[in-house]
Structures are given as C-alpha cells and as structure tokens.
Write a protein that holds these residues in place. Sequence first.
Motif, PDB file in Angstrom:
ATOM      1  N   ARG A  10     -44.014   7.202  49.507  1.00 27.74           N
ATOM      2  CA  ARG A  10     -43.839   5.722  49.119  1.00 27.74           C
ATOM      3  C   ARG A  10     -43.037   5.752  47.877  1.00 27.74           C
ATOM      4  NH1 ARG A  10     -50.426   3.609  49.993  1.00 27.74           N
ATOM      5  NH2 ARG A  10     -49.785   3.497  52.814  1.00 27.74           N
ATOM      6  N   GLY A  11     -43.690   6.649  47.547  1.00 31.04           N
ATOM      7  CA  GLY A  11     -42.488   7.068  45.902  1.00 31.04           C
ATOM      8  C   GLY A  11     -41.285   7.795  46.217  1.00 31.04           C
ATOM      9  N   THR A  12     -41.126   7.850  47.427  1.00 28.20           N
ATOM     10  CA  THR A  12     -39.656   7.569  47.663  1.00 28.20           C
ATOM     11  C   THR A  12     -38.103   6.556  46.667  1.00 28.20           C
ATOM     12  OG1 THR A  12     -39.797   8.443  50.233  1.00 28.20           O
ATOM     13  CG2 THR A  12     -37.307   7.726  48.869  1.00 28.20           C
ATOM     14  N   GLU A  13     -37.192   6.910  45.847  1.00 29.15           N
ATOM     15  CA  GLU A  13     -36.288   6.311  45.324  1.00 29.15           C
ATOM     16  C   GLU A  13     -35.647   5.568  46.536  1.00 29.15           C
ATOM     17  OE1 GLU A  13     -34.029   6.124  40.922  1.00 29.15           O
ATOM     18  OE2 GLU A  13     -34.367   7.882  42.024  1.00 29.15           O
ATOM     19  N   LEU A  14     -35.818   4.183  45.919  1.00 27.14           N
ATOM     20  CA  LEU A  14     -34.888   3.161  46.841  1.00 27.14           C
ATOM     21  C   LEU A  14     -33.873   2.964  46.289  1.00 27.14           C
ATOM     22  CD1 LEU A  14     -37.503   0.737  48.865  1.00 27.14           C
ATOM     23  CD2 LEU A  14     -37.071   3.348  49.319  1.00 27.14           C
ATOM     24  N   ARG A  15     -32.355   3.334  46.510  1.00 29.13           N
ATOM     25  CA  ARG A  15     -31.064   2.778  45.806  1.00 29.13           C
ATOM     26  C   ARG A  15     -30.399   3.237  46.595  1.00 29.13           C
ATOM     27  NH1 ARG A  15     -29.167   6.947  42.909  1.00 29.13           N
ATOM     28  NH2 ARG A  15     -30.751   8.938  42.711  1.00 29.13           N
ATOM     29  N   SER A  16     -29.082   2.732  46.566  1.00 27.87           N
ATOM     30  CA  SER A  16     -27.711   2.678  46.943  1.00 27.87           C
ATOM     31  C   SER A  16     -27.643   4.527  46.725  1.00 27.87           C
ATOM     32  CB  SER A  16     -27.287   1.967  46.941  1.00 27.87           C
ATOM     33  OG  SER A  16     -27.004   0.979  47.371  1.00 27.87           O
ATOM     34  N   PRO A  17     -27.200   5.171  48.073  1.00 27.16           N
ATOM     35  CA  PRO A  17     -26.572   6.844  47.729  1.00 27.16           C
ATOM     36  C   PRO A  17     -25.271   6.504  47.811  1.00 27.16           C
ATOM     37  CG  PRO A  17     -26.953   6.293  49.645  1.00 27.16           C
ATOM     38  CD  PRO A  17     -28.167   5.219  49.127  1.00 27.16           C
ATOM     39  N   THR A  18     -24.848   5.595  46.685  1.00 28.65           N
ATOM     40  CA  THR A  18     -23.674   6.274  46.619  1.00 28.65           C
ATOM     41  C   THR A  18     -22.258   7.729  46.280  1.00 28.65           C
ATOM     42  OG1 THR A  18     -23.219   6.501  44.974  1.00 28.65           O
ATOM     43  CG2 THR A  18     -23.171   3.638  44.916  1.00 28.65           C
ATOM     44  N   TRP A  19     -23.530   8.684  46.680  1.00 25.85           N
ATOM     45  CA  TRP A  19     -22.230   9.569  46.835  1.00 25.85           C
ATOM     46  C   TRP A  19     -22.303  10.218  48.539  1.00 25.85           C
ATOM     47  CZ3 TRP A  19     -25.971  11.914  50.191  1.00 25.85           C
ATOM     48  CH2 TRP A  19     -28.060  11.542  49.923  1.00 25.85           C
ATOM     49  N   LEU A  20     -23.346   9.456  49.571  1.00 25.94           N
ATOM     50  CA  LEU A  20     -22.680   9.277  50.762  1.00 25.94           C
ATOM     51  C   LEU A  20     -21.333   9.382  51.556  1.00 25.94           C
ATOM     52  CD1 LEU A  20     -24.739  10.569  52.773  1.00 25.94           C
ATOM     53  CD2 LEU A  20     -24.941   7.541  53.462  1.00 25.94           C
ATOM     54  N   TRP A  21     -20.371   8.259  50.979  1.00 24.84           N
ATOM     55  CA  TRP A  21     -19.101   7.543  51.149  1.00 24.84           C
ATOM     56  C   TRP A  21     -18.113   9.726  51.025  1.00 24.84           C
ATOM     57  CZ3 TRP A  21     -17.798   3.374  53.313  1.00 24.84           C
ATOM     58  CH2 TRP A  21     -18.155   2.798  52.611  1.00 24.84           C
ATOM     59  N   GLU A  22     -18.599   9.863  50.927  1.00 26.05           N
ATOM     60  CA  GLU A  22     -17.946  11.594  50.696  1.00 26.05           C
ATOM     61  C   GLU A  22     -18.225  12.361  52.115  1.00 26.05           C
ATOM     62  OE1 GLU A  22     -18.036  15.865  48.285  1.00 26.05           O
ATOM     63  OE2 GLU A  22     -18.659  14.399  47.410  1.00 26.05           O
ATOM     64  N   HIS A  23     -19.469  12.275  52.055  1.00 24.43           N
ATOM     65  CA  HIS A  23     -19.789  12.736  53.091  1.00 24.43           C
ATOM     66  C   HIS A  23     -19.249  12.132  54.984  1.00 24.43           C
ATOM     67  CE1 HIS A  23     -22.401  15.539  51.845  1.00 24.43           C
ATOM     68  NE2 HIS A  23     -22.624  15.172  50.800  1.00 24.43           N
ATOM     69  N   VAL A  24     -19.445  10.362  54.254  1.00 24.07           N
ATOM     70  CA  VAL A  24     -18.891  10.215  55.801  1.00 24.07           C
ATOM     71  C   VAL A  24     -17.168   9.975  55.895  1.00 24.07           C
ATOM     72  CG1 VAL A  24     -17.895   7.123  56.479  1.00 24.07           C
ATOM     73  CG2 VAL A  24     -20.661   7.902  55.050  1.00 24.07           C
ATOM     74  N   ASN A  25     -16.642  10.174  55.023  1.00 25.53           N
ATOM     75  CA  ASN A  25     -14.815  10.427  54.488  1.00 25.53           C
ATOM     76  C   ASN A  25     -15.249  12.030  55.228  1.00 25.53           C
ATOM     77  OD1 ASN A  25     -14.225   8.147  53.798  1.00 25.53           O
ATOM     78  ND2 ASN A  25     -14.633   8.978  51.588  1.00 25.53           N
ATOM     79  N   GLN A  26     -15.561  12.338  55.267  1.00 25.67           N
ATOM     80  CA  GLN A  26     -15.650  14.444  55.849  1.00 25.67           C
ATOM     81  C   GLN A  26     -15.955  14.411  57.483  1.00 25.67           C
ATOM     82  OE1 GLN A  26     -18.096  16.707  53.280  1.00 25.67           O
ATOM     83  NE2 GLN A  26     -16.900  16.488  51.418  1.00 25.67           N
ATOM     84  N   ILE A  27     -16.547  13.263  57.864  1.00 29.08           N
ATOM     85  CA  ILE A  27     -16.867  13.923  59.760  1.00 29.08           C
ATOM     86  C   ILE A  27     -15.138  12.790  60.146  1.00 29.08           C
ATOM     87  CG2 ILE A  27     -18.025  11.761  61.144  1.00 29.08           C
ATOM     88  CD1 ILE A  27     -19.943  11.149  58.969  1.00 29.08           C
ATOM     89  N   ILE A  28     -15.257  14.587  60.960  1.00 27.92           N
ATOM     90  CA  ILE A  28     -14.415  13.917  62.169  1.00 27.92           C
ATOM     91  C   ILE A  28     -14.713  13.814  63.421  1.00 27.92           C
ATOM     92  CG2 ILE A  28     -13.677  15.598  60.560  1.00 27.92           C
ATOM     93  CD1 ILE A  28     -13.598  17.853  62.594  1.00 27.92           C
ATOM     94  N   CYS A  29     -15.983  13.776  63.950  1.00 27.01           N
ATOM     95  CA  CYS A  29     -15.951  13.364  65.443  1.00 27.01           C
ATOM     96  C   CYS A  29     -16.283  12.362  65.932  1.00 27.01           C
ATOM     97  CB  CYS A  29     -17.799  14.223  65.566  1.00 27.01           C
ATOM     98  SG  CYS A  29     -19.048  13.120  64.860  1.00 27.01           S
ATOM     99  N   PRO A  30     -16.012  11.672  66.895  1.00 28.04           N
ATOM    100  CA  PRO A  30     -16.030   9.822  66.994  1.00 28.04           C
ATOM    101  C   PRO A  30     -18.017   9.224  66.755  1.00 28.04           C
ATOM    102  CG  PRO A  30     -16.173  12.051  69.185  1.00 28.04           C
ATOM    103  CD  PRO A  30     -16.038  12.596  68.514  1.00 28.04           C
ATOM    104  N   ALA A  31     -17.709   8.470  66.030  1.00 27.91           N
ATOM    105  CA  ALA A  31     -19.084   7.943  65.705  1.00 27.91           C
ATOM    106  C   ALA A  31     -18.348   6.785  65.484  1.00 27.91           C
ATOM    107  CB  ALA A  31     -18.947   8.631  63.750  1.00 27.91           C
ATOM    108  N   LEU A  32     -20.363   6.249  65.730  1.00 28.35           N
ATOM    109  CA  LEU A  32     -20.519   4.846  66.123  1.00 28.35           C
ATOM    110  C   LEU A  32     -21.653   4.484  65.155  1.00 28.35           C
ATOM    111  CD1 LEU A  32     -20.764   2.083  67.462  1.00 28.35           C
ATOM    112  CD2 LEU A  32     -22.255   2.861  68.854  1.00 28.35           C
ATOM    113  N   LEU A  33     -20.782   3.102  64.251  1.00 27.99           N
ATOM    114  CA  LEU A  33     -22.024   2.386  63.428  1.00 27.99           C
ATOM    115  C   LEU A  33     -22.966   1.478  64.030  1.00 27.99           C
ATOM    116  CD1 LEU A  33     -23.402   2.158  60.830  1.00 27.99           C
ATOM    117  CD2 LEU A  33     -21.336   1.255  59.869  1.00 27.99           C
ATOM    118  N   ILE A  34     -23.710   1.079  64.114  1.00 27.39           N
ATOM    119  CA  ILE A  34     -24.656   0.159  64.934  1.00 27.39           C
ATOM    120  C   ILE A  34     -24.930  -0.832  63.745  1.00 27.39           C
ATOM    121  CG2 ILE A  34     -26.691  -0.593  66.382  1.00 27.39           C
ATOM    122  CD1 ILE A  34     -26.069   1.552  68.235  1.00 27.39           C
ATOM    123  N   HIS A  35     -25.247  -1.653  62.993  1.00 20.57           N
ATOM    124  CA  HIS A  35     -25.266  -2.945  62.608  1.00 20.57           C
ATOM    125  C   HIS A  35     -26.352  -3.851  62.612  1.00 20.57           C
ATOM    126  CE1 HIS A  35     -24.087  -5.975  59.572  1.00 20.57           C
ATOM    127  NE2 HIS A  35     -24.788  -5.956  58.836  1.00 20.57           N
ATOM    128  N   GLY A  36     -27.202  -4.226  62.518  1.00 20.58           N
ATOM    129  CA  GLY A  36     -27.827  -5.229  62.604  1.00 20.58           C
ATOM    130  C   GLY A  36     -27.254  -6.923  62.027  1.00 20.58           C
TER     131      GLY A  36
END
Length: 280
Positions: free
Chosen positions: A197-223
Amino acid sequence: MKSTALPEDKFIQIDNLSLHYLDWGNKDAVPIVLLHGLCGNAHYWDFFARSVANEYRLIAVDQRGHGDSDWAESYGPRDYVLDLEAFVDNLKLSQFVLIGHSMGGINAIIYAARHPEQVSALVIVDIGPEIAAAGVERMERERSGEPEAFGSEEEAISYMRKLEPRQSEDFIRYQMKYALKRDEKGRLTFKYDKKLRGTELRSPTWLWEHVNQIICPALLIHGAESDMLAAEVAQAMGGSLAFGSVIDVEGAGHSVPGDNPEAFEAAVRDFLRSIELHRN
C-alpha cells in the motif's frame, strides 16, 4: 471454445522466496507468461486463460508479495524483473509471449527490453511511462479507504462492486475466491503484503527508455475509459515501439481484462494470430 481444464497450482523457489504460479493449457504450445497488477494475483487472468488454453500454454505468476507467493523485504521493478529472470530460467522458457497489466505491464516492458531474444511478442495492458493524475488520485483514495478486514466474503464482494463498477458479478465473485485469506482473528483480509500500500504512485518517466528498446511485435491495449493512461500517451507509446500497435477497448477502464473480457480476449487473439510465433 473455452477449455474446461483447470490450471496446475505450482510453486518455485527463487533464492529465499517461494513463488506461486498457475500453469494452464497445452504444455507443447506457445507459452504465454502473464503478470498481474499491483495488489492483484495470478487468478486475475483465469477468464482469459480458460478462453485460450486450447491454443496456448498459459503461465500466470503471483509476483512477490502477492497471492500465494512469499512476502519480501523490498518491492520494486528491479525486484520483480530479477524474479522473472530466475523464473524463466528455471522453467527453461527460451521464447514466449509476455503480457502484463498495470504494474505487471511495467515489469513486462523492462523484461522485453532486456531480453529481446526471449520475448517473441509483448502485450502491455493500460500502463505507460506517464500516469494520469486522476488515476493516481483514485488509487490513493482507494488505498486510504480500504478496510483492514471483512466480516464475510459478501462484505468483500460488496466493497469490490463499488471499486469496479464495470466488472460483472461473476468476475468479481470469482476474483474474491482467490484474493482473500483468514487472519489470526478469523476475519477475511486481502492476501497481498500490506506494505505494498506504500508503493509510491507517480509516473515512471524513465520507462520511455525501455519502450524505445523493445524490438518484438508489441500491442498496447488501452481502456477507452481509463483514468490511468491517457489516449495521447498510448498513441505516443505506439509510435515509439518498433513494431507496435494500439487498440482502444470500449467499456473498459484501467482493468481491461476484468471490465471487458471478451474484447480483451479478441484483441490478444487477433494480435497473436497476426504474427509468427514459435513454440518454446
């Protein structure tokens, strides 16, 4: 046709942690590894797994501190990904599809970026490097208002109905069967480590670097009604993924597999059929 088979309950030792997982379907088929979200558990995927178990092998993991897996001293993307690396190595999975929702989606993105030789396809469910303020505020309200325990399963079901108004009665009741345990006073409480419950809830903006490194086929499912992932962020992610696409699921908020199970299944099934997959 939905499978009538039940999953095998299994445990694996990762260093000093016992991790629980569910193993569904044809052991000779293409494996799909499933990662739930924060405070969830492996049974979150059961409706989906039952629908595709005749075609794939489904492996749903209780990540550390969740479900029937051991609690731990620390919880963070590094911990979860290291666990997953050891888990995959132990099961000798050379290639597999990786699907992650929310927190599990963050872990899946990192893993896919680090192990392009293993992840043949990636499905990210309603999460990204930027989290909308409305979603963070909602989650903080829910965490602060969550009861310490429930007097009965019906009381817990009633509580979840208020949190998940889009989900069917069947889905909520099914989830509660696996989400609760008895405490020392005989009351029902959620299985996950309350430290989460104490997990900090904030944008993991550092994740963009990992998104840019993904080379396999990827699907983002958005509600389409998600308060966590804005449509413009989802589209930006689709543009950043080397072989990425985005689908909006109507009638779904953040919890897409629970809010609209049929549309979620169709989106994943169509995506996997559109690419060439190899058995492990």
